[in-house]
Design a protein around this motif. Structure first.
Motif, short mmCIF file in Angstrom:
data_model
loop_
_atom_site.label_atom_id
_atom_site.label_comp_id
_atom_site.label_asym_id
_atom_site.label_seq_id
_atom_site.Cartn_x
_atom_site.Cartn_y
_atom_site.Cartn_z
N ALA A 38 0.81 -1.18 -0.03
CA ALA A 38 0.00 -0.14 0.05
C ALA A 38 0.74 1.36 -0.02
O ALA A 38 0.59 2.06 -0.57
N MET A 39 2.04 1.31 0.73
CA MET A 39 2.82 2.43 1.06
C MET A 39 3.47 2.62 -0.57
O MET A 39 3.78 3.75 -0.91
N GLU A 40 3.86 1.45 -1.19
CA GLU A 40 4.36 1.55 -2.51
C GLU A 40 3.74 2.57 -3.31
O GLU A 40 4.15 3.35 -4.18
N THR A 41 2.50 2.24 -3.48
CA THR A 41 1.32 2.75 -4.26
C THR A 41 0.95 4.41 -3.62
O THR A 41 0.88 5.44 -4.52
N TYR A 42 0.81 4.44 -2.46
CA TYR A 42 0.66 5.70 -1.69
C TYR A 42 1.73 6.65 -2.03
O TYR A 42 1.03 7.91 -2.42
N GLY A 109 7.97 17.87 2.39
CA GLY A 109 9.07 18.43 1.73
C GLY A 109 10.18 17.75 1.26
O GLY A 109 11.20 18.19 0.77
N ASP A 110 9.87 16.47 1.18
CA ASP A 110 10.84 15.32 0.73
C ASP A 110 11.04 15.28 -0.69
O ASP A 110 9.73 15.48 -1.32
N LYS A 111 12.07 14.95 -1.10
CA LYS A 111 12.11 14.60 -2.58
C LYS A 111 12.39 13.20 -2.52
O LYS A 111 13.49 12.60 -1.69
N ILE A 112 11.41 12.49 -2.92
CA ILE A 112 11.66 10.79 -2.97
C ILE A 112 12.69 10.31 -3.96
O ILE A 112 12.46 10.65 -5.32
N LEU A 113 13.60 9.65 -3.63
CA LEU A 113 14.64 8.99 -4.40
C LEU A 113 14.44 7.61 -4.53
O LEU A 113 14.67 7.18 -5.88
N LEU A 114 13.80 6.78 -3.73
CA LEU A 114 13.59 5.37 -3.90
C LEU A 114 12.32 5.23 -3.20
O LEU A 114 11.99 5.46 -2.12
N ILE A 115 11.47 4.29 -3.88
CA ILE A 115 10.35 3.46 -3.16
C ILE A 115 10.41 2.07 -3.39
O ILE A 115 10.33 1.71 -4.44
N LYS A 144 11.75 3.46 1.75
CA LYS A 144 11.77 4.80 1.16
C LYS A 144 13.12 5.44 1.48
O LYS A 144 13.50 5.42 2.53
N VAL A 145 13.70 6.22 0.36
CA VAL A 145 14.84 6.96 0.53
C VAL A 145 14.51 8.38 0.07
O VAL A 145 13.94 8.62 -0.96
#
Length: 221
Positions: A38-42, A109-115, A144-145
């Motif tokens: 779910a978090m991967e899609t979220y 305010g995060d920039k998502i690098l990896l999920i 998540k990174v």
């Protein structure tokens, strides 16, 4: 290391040959996988379900986790007294998911690098003037990174029956943090600043206190 010590043959089959067998998993383990799905899609969406706003992220994430549980073969789940059937698992998942999205800001305010990405790297390090080559590649699936305030942070969320002790952190989490530090450094070429554990408590707190608790391990410390 535990598997290697207990059963070197199975260690070789799983970690060197990359072969696995279909065996039953605990209901808690399956529930945790549904939450991660779910978090991967979220946070990341998918090719089929591109996300354009927070409300879509919530709806698609909830649907993804529920569908994961509904599709999981009952014969491969070891049900328990607290999770005796699929219905109870779905109920707990929905509660955990709703608790998380309520208490953790969607965009910090995060920039998502990896999920939810599996990383595998052969790691060599220089330690006390000597080069050390790890005999086996490091493997890990990172939740998540993100880049936050110019720092790379690794975030790991876990569903739990109770919160971890605030007085001490178990050795398993330290080992996981070190492995993820090396994997992220090898993957991105940037030294991670910290690892943040976010625990989502499955039983509802009677006093209405938060269901999500996080603590941060700063690597330099």
């Amino acid at each position: 290391m535990v598997k290697f010590g207990e059963n070197p043959i199975l260690f070789k089959i799983n970690w060197m040959n990359r072969e696995y067998f279909d065996t039953a998993n605990s209901a808690r383990f399956v529930l945790g996988n549904a939450f991660h799905s779910a978090m991967e899609t979220y946070y990341g969406g998918s090719d089929e379900l591109p996300i354009t706003n927070e409300s879509e992220a919530i709806r698609y994430g909830l649907e993804r986790g529920t569908q994961f549980l509904e599709a999981y073969n009952d014969g491969f789940i070891n049900f328990t007294t607290t999770l005796p059937n699929k219905e109870s698992m779905i109920e707990k998942f929905v509660f955990a998911f709703n608790s998380y999205i309520k208490e953790v800001p969607y965009n910090n305010g995060d920039k998502i690098l990896l999920i939810e990405q599996k990383l595998e790297h052969q790691v060599s390090v220089v330690w006390r003037g000597k080069q050390l080559d790890m005999p086996l590649p490091l493997v890990g699936r990172l939740d998540k990174v993100v880049e936050r305030d110019g720092k790379v942070k690794i975030i790991d969320y876990k569903t739990a029956s109770s919160f971890s002790s605030e007085e001490k952190i178990d050795g398993h989490k330290f080992m996981q943090a070190v492995a993820y530090y090396l994997l992220v450094y090898a993957e991105l070429g940037v030294e991670p600043y910290s690892m943040i554990y976010q625990e989502v408590k499955l039983p509802k707190n009677r006093d209405g206190s938060p269901q999500v608790r996080e603590y941060e391990l700063v690597f330099a410390e």
